[in-house]
Design an enzyme around this catalytic site. Structure first.
Site, PDB file in Angstrom:
ATOM      1  N   ARG A 178       0.828  -1.215   0.000  1.00 18.63           N
ATOM      2  CA  ARG A 178       0.000   0.000   0.000  1.00 18.63           C
ATOM      3  C   ARG A 178       0.863   1.266   0.000  1.00 18.63           C
ATOM      4  O   ARG A 178       0.549   2.249   0.648  1.00 18.63           O
ATOM      5  CB  ARG A 178      -0.976   0.001   1.189  1.00 18.63           C
ATOM      6  CG  ARG A 178      -1.905  -1.215   1.212  1.00 18.63           C
ATOM      7  CD  ARG A 178      -2.829  -1.254  -0.008  1.00 18.63           C
ATOM      8  NE  ARG A 178      -3.646  -2.448   0.008  1.00 18.63           N
ATOM      9  CZ  ARG A 178      -3.359  -3.580  -0.667  1.00 18.63           C
ATOM     10  NH1 ARG A 178      -2.269  -3.629  -1.425  1.00 18.63           N
ATOM     11  NH2 ARG A 178      -4.154  -4.614  -0.613  1.00 18.63           N
ATOM     12  N   SER A 228     -11.729  -1.276   2.213  1.00 18.10           N
ATOM     13  CA  SER A 228     -11.155  -1.889   3.407  1.00 18.10           C
ATOM     14  C   SER A 228     -10.571  -0.796   4.301  1.00 18.10           C
ATOM     15  O   SER A 228      -9.790   0.036   3.856  1.00 18.10           O
ATOM     16  CB  SER A 228     -10.065  -2.882   2.995  1.00 18.10           C
ATOM     17  OG  SER A 228      -9.509  -3.500   4.122  1.00 18.10           O
ATOM     18  N   GLU A 298      -6.048   1.992   6.691  1.00 20.61           N
ATOM     19  CA  GLU A 298      -5.587   1.969   5.300  1.00 20.61           C
ATOM     20  C   GLU A 298      -6.144   3.183   4.559  1.00 20.61           C
ATOM     21  O   GLU A 298      -5.573   3.658   3.583  1.00 20.61           O
ATOM     22  CB  GLU A 298      -6.050   0.672   4.622  1.00 20.61           C
ATOM     23  CG  GLU A 298      -5.597   0.517   3.193  1.00 20.61           C
ATOM     24  CD  GLU A 298      -5.944  -0.842   2.628  1.00 20.61           C
ATOM     25  OE1 GLU A 298      -6.506  -0.897   1.529  1.00 20.61           O
ATOM     26  OE2 GLU A 298      -5.641  -1.865   3.296  1.00 20.61           O
TER      27      GLU A 298
END
Length: 305
Positions: A178, A228, A298
């Site tokens: 990420r 998410s 996230e």
């Protein structure tokens, strides 16, 4: 921040009335349907226009934020000071050249995945259900089902703060979990080149159909969310930890831990960013108390609280 009328006049002259908004609620431009107003919201048509916008912002000393589809962000309740640059249809082009696809940063990732399948190219099947833009996917090195953007992206063109157009090759992208170099340099991702593998069109589409079915059966796509919510902690799954802590369905205001997948915070109705932040903190505290594992968002959190 007080509005700058000279900047407004210059931006309207550059972009036109239809591509420039003042005090625009970001709840209209994020998949969470949450967020206070941006001072200015700009929709550039091409890379050259992005460069001119950056020069204009520099000349007027106005800060900026670049957004893709608004799918992995939580905009805070007081909104975003300065300018938000958001890509839309004119920067959503897709071109195929042999086993390469060149596409604008505003293209929806799932549409790029479908375009690859239509051209008999394999390697982007994992992306068929990721609800962001291509630029946002590169920014976050998005991934699913064992695939990541770093596996296919070979070149990225950006615009820097001074209006210069810069080309990055694969070994300069600093992809990680990420993560990409663009999270640190503030440049606007504008065009992406991906290198794929020739494949059987029916097999590619069958794989995508399987991923889509799995996603639709497990994820709360019926409610607004930012995707998410938490990064995957080393050796664990965030959703499993939250579920095992008994937090499915936990609600703060209009924000709720999805009853379908505990890894998602959803907007169950009129949620504020404060609701989401308070729910995230509650989940972090209770998961750590029970399991000794720290969860980290996230989702990108931007704007003023």
């Amino acid at each position: 921040m007080s509005l700058n009328q000279d900047f407004i006049a210059a931006a309207k002259e550059l972009l036109g009335e239809e591509q420039f908004y003042v005090n625009e609620p970001m709840s209209r431009h994020t998949t969470f349907n949450i967020g206070g107003p941006a001072d200015y919201l700009l929709f550039p048509s091409d890379m050259e226009q992005v460069a001119k916008i950056f020069v204009l912002l520099r000349d007027f000393d106005i800060p900026h934020t670049v957004l893709g589809n608004g799918s992995n962000v939580l905009v805070l309740d007081k909104g975003i000071r300065g300018a938000v640059i958001k890509f839309h249809a004119p920067m959503s082009y897709k071109q195929c050249d042999g086993n390469k696809i060149v596409a604008g940063a505003g293209a929806y990732l799932k549409h790029v995945s479908q375009f690859a399948a239509e051209n008999g190219l394999a390697g982007l099947e994992f992306a068929c259900g990721i609800p962001g833009s291509l630029g946002g996917a590169v920014f976050m090195n998005a991934g699913a089902y064992g695939g990541e953007m770093k596996n296919v992206v070979t070149r990225v063109k950006t615009v820097a703060h001074n209006g210069n157009i810069i080309t990055y090759e694969k070994d300069e992208l600093d992809f990680g979990y990420r993560h990409s170099v663009f999270q640190h340099n503030g440049q606007a991702i504008c065009e992406i080149t991906m290198e794929l593998e020739p494949g059987d069109r029916e097999e590619i589409q069958a794989k995508m159909a399987d991923f889509t079915q799995r996603r639709e059966s497990k994820q709360p796509l019926e409610l607004p969310s930012a995707g998410s919510t938490f990064k995957r902690p080393q050796g664990y799954f965030a959703g499993t930890l939250i579920d095992e802590t008994g937090l499915k369905g936990l609600q703060v205001g209009g924000a709720q831990i999805s009853t379908k997948h505990a890894g998602f915070v959803v907007n169950s109705g009129n949620a504020t960013a404060a609701d989401v932040l308070n729910l995230i903190k509650e989940v972090q505290d209770r998961v750590y108390a029970k399991n000794g594992v720290r969860l980290f968002p996230e989702v990108r959190i931007i704007g003023e609280q």
